[in-house]
Scaffold this motif. Structure first.
Motif, mmCIF file in Angstrom:
data_model
loop_
_atom_site.group_PDB
_atom_site.id
_atom_site.type_symbol
_atom_site.label_atom_id
_atom_site.label_comp_id
_atom_site.label_asym_id
_atom_site.label_seq_id
_atom_site.Cartn_x
_atom_site.Cartn_y
_atom_site.Cartn_z
ATOM 1 N N GLU A 202 -71.527 -4.198 -32.779
ATOM 2 C CA GLU A 202 -71.615 -4.148 -31.350
ATOM 3 C C GLU A 202 -71.169 -5.340 -30.560
ATOM 4 O O GLU A 202 -72.092 -6.077 -29.900
ATOM 5 C CB GLU A 202 -73.052 -3.535 -30.813
ATOM 6 C CG GLU A 202 -73.021 -2.014 -31.129
ATOM 7 C CD GLU A 202 -74.024 -1.370 -30.261
ATOM 8 O OE1 GLU A 202 -75.270 -1.979 -30.216
ATOM 9 O OE2 GLU A 202 -74.049 -0.585 -29.772
ATOM 10 N N ILE A 203 -70.208 -5.853 -31.312
ATOM 11 C CA ILE A 203 -69.738 -7.471 -30.759
ATOM 12 C C ILE A 203 -68.459 -7.051 -29.933
ATOM 13 O O ILE A 203 -67.529 -6.658 -30.545
ATOM 14 C CB ILE A 203 -69.412 -8.487 -31.663
ATOM 15 C CG1 ILE A 203 -70.895 -8.642 -32.541
ATOM 16 C CG2 ILE A 203 -69.018 -9.635 -30.939
ATOM 17 C CD1 ILE A 203 -70.723 -9.257 -33.785
ATOM 18 N N PRO A 204 -68.145 -7.350 -28.751
ATOM 19 C CA PRO A 204 -67.371 -6.997 -27.878
ATOM 20 C C PRO A 204 -65.834 -7.624 -28.322
ATOM 21 O O PRO A 204 -65.928 -8.775 -28.589
ATOM 22 C CB PRO A 204 -67.309 -7.240 -26.492
ATOM 23 C CG PRO A 204 -68.475 -8.637 -26.573
ATOM 24 C CD PRO A 204 -69.145 -8.098 -28.013
ATOM 25 N N LYS B 280 -51.579 -12.451 -13.403
ATOM 26 C CA LYS B 280 -51.180 -11.165 -12.991
ATOM 27 C C LYS B 280 -52.408 -10.163 -12.814
ATOM 28 O O LYS B 280 -52.256 -9.126 -12.894
ATOM 29 C CB LYS B 280 -50.033 -10.442 -13.733
ATOM 30 C CG LYS B 280 -48.993 -11.236 -14.019
ATOM 31 C CD LYS B 280 -48.080 -10.428 -14.967
ATOM 32 C CE LYS B 280 -46.643 -11.465 -14.861
ATOM 33 N NZ LYS B 280 -45.685 -10.684 -15.667
ATOM 34 N N GLY B 281 -53.560 -10.880 -12.945
ATOM 35 C CA GLY B 281 -55.149 -10.197 -12.800
ATOM 36 C C GLY B 281 -55.546 -9.787 -14.060
ATOM 37 O O GLY B 281 -56.733 -9.124 -14.368
ATOM 38 N N GLY B 282 -54.832 -10.020 -15.358
ATOM 39 C CA GLY B 282 -55.444 -9.757 -16.627
ATOM 40 C C GLY B 282 -56.848 -10.290 -16.926
ATOM 41 O O GLY B 282 -57.650 -9.535 -17.482
ATOM 42 N N GLY B 283 -56.710 -11.493 -16.626
ATOM 43 C CA GLY B 283 -58.188 -12.526 -16.897
ATOM 44 C C GLY B 283 -59.266 -11.800 -16.072
ATOM 45 O O GLY B 283 -60.417 -11.489 -16.746
ATOM 46 N N MET C 25 -62.478 -9.967 -17.851
ATOM 47 C CA MET C 25 -63.888 -10.385 -17.460
ATOM 48 C C MET C 25 -64.703 -9.207 -16.790
ATOM 49 O O MET C 25 -66.005 -9.058 -17.152
ATOM 50 C CB MET C 25 -63.778 -11.741 -16.360
ATOM 51 C CG MET C 25 -63.189 -12.743 -17.084
ATOM 52 S SD MET C 25 -63.832 -13.384 -18.489
ATOM 53 C CE MET C 25 -65.351 -14.120 -17.632
ATOM 54 N N ASN C 26 -64.064 -8.480 -15.957
ATOM 55 C CA ASN C 26 -64.623 -7.223 -15.341
ATOM 56 C C ASN C 26 -65.223 -6.189 -16.642
ATOM 57 O O ASN C 26 -66.301 -6.037 -16.465
ATOM 58 C CB ASN C 26 -63.787 -6.584 -14.438
ATOM 59 C CG ASN C 26 -64.006 -7.193 -13.089
ATOM 60 O OD1 ASN C 26 -64.880 -7.859 -12.801
ATOM 61 N ND2 ASN C 26 -62.867 -7.046 -12.551
ATOM 62 N N LYS C 27 -64.470 -6.122 -17.654
ATOM 63 C CA LYS C 27 -64.673 -5.321 -18.671
ATOM 64 C C LYS C 27 -65.833 -5.616 -19.431
ATOM 65 O O LYS C 27 -66.857 -4.951 -20.074
ATOM 66 C CB LYS C 27 -63.451 -5.087 -19.607
ATOM 67 C CG LYS C 27 -63.811 -4.147 -20.607
ATOM 68 C CD LYS C 27 -63.648 -2.783 -20.265
ATOM 69 C CE LYS C 27 -63.483 -1.614 -21.446
ATOM 70 N NZ LYS C 27 -63.499 -0.376 -20.936
ATOM 71 N N VAL C 28 -65.895 -7.131 -19.717
ATOM 72 C CA VAL C 28 -67.210 -7.695 -20.609
ATOM 73 C C VAL C 28 -68.324 -7.707 -19.527
ATOM 74 O O VAL C 28 -69.376 -7.491 -20.229
ATOM 75 C CB VAL C 28 -66.800 -9.173 -21.262
ATOM 76 C CG1 VAL C 28 -67.050 -10.287 -20.147
ATOM 77 C CG2 VAL C 28 -67.574 -9.452 -22.222
ATOM 78 N N ASP C 29 -68.308 -8.055 -18.341
ATOM 79 C CA ASP C 29 -69.250 -7.473 -17.414
ATOM 80 C C ASP C 29 -69.875 -6.314 -17.590
ATOM 81 O O ASP C 29 -71.051 -6.100 -17.767
ATOM 82 C CB ASP C 29 -69.058 -7.901 -16.029
ATOM 83 C CG ASP C 29 -69.067 -9.328 -15.459
ATOM 84 O OD1 ASP C 29 -69.600 -10.098 -16.342
ATOM 85 O OD2 ASP C 29 -68.565 -9.774 -14.508
ATOM 86 N N GLN C 30 -69.146 -5.104 -17.468
ATOM 87 C CA GLN C 30 -69.500 -3.725 -17.691
ATOM 88 C C GLN C 30 -70.182 -3.692 -19.067
ATOM 89 O O GLN C 30 -71.292 -3.028 -19.052
ATOM 90 C CB GLN C 30 -68.230 -2.681 -17.262
ATOM 91 C CG GLN C 30 -68.773 -1.666 -17.544
ATOM 92 C CD GLN C 30 -67.504 -0.573 -17.327
ATOM 93 O OE1 GLN C 30 -66.503 -0.998 -17.993
ATOM 94 N NE2 GLN C 30 -67.556 0.363 -16.679
#
Length: 164
Positions: A53-55, A96-99, A103-108
């Motif tokens: 469970e390591i992202p 282009k918003g990928g970073g 970051m939003n994905k790792v927050d979630q």
């Protein structure tokens, strides 16, 4: 743009993207040609991260892997709520918003896994990355003096963190 967890079958394309990043940026760990990771090594890394469970998240555009965010998670009880992250995006897809999406994905992910703190290091002169991290709620917690060699010169890194 798709942000998703890495799969074992991504190993070869992911490794190729990392080697391109090694050529394109001075702000990540490996210099061009220095990465010795084999395909088998990369498969083992992915397998280990999935099992523990390591992202590891990929940014994919039109079927091509163009960016990543990966974490390092401590196993010991006193520190297993911490996550140290690294992020990289190919030059062709920066700005282009990928970073922010990574970051939003790792927050979630972190909130679902009871992570209390995310931390990272970034070269102080990497203004775009520093600004991204600040916009995502990270704060500069300190400076690691002469901790990174860039073009033969020792430079400082910010130690940044975000607490939920």
């Amino acid at each position: 743009m798709i942000i998703r967890e890495v799969l074992l079958e991504d190993a070869e394309r992911y490794l190729q993207m990392l080697k391109i990043l090694d050529e394109q940026t001075n702000f990540l760990m490996f210099e061009p040609g220095e990465r010795k990771t084999t395909l088998e090594d990369q498969k083992n890394i992915i397998k280990y991260n999935i099992e523990n469970e390591i992202p590891m998240f990929l940014m994919e555009v039109e079927g091509k892997i163009v960016g990543f965010l990966k974490g390092v998670r401590y196993k010991c009880n006193r520190m297993n709520y911490n996550l140290h992250i690294a992020l990289g995006i190919l030059n062709s897809h920066r700005g282009k918003g990928g970073g922010k999406a990574l970051m939003n994905k790792v927050d979630q992910w972190s909130q679902n896994k009871n992570i209390k703190r995310i931390e990272l290091t970034v070269v102080c002169d990497n203004e775009k990355a520093v600004n991204l991290y600040k916009s995502m709620g990270f704060e500069i917690e300190g400076i690691k003096r002469s901790s990174f060699r860039l073009d033969g010169e020792f430079v400082d890194q910010y130690y940044m963190g975000k607490v939920y």
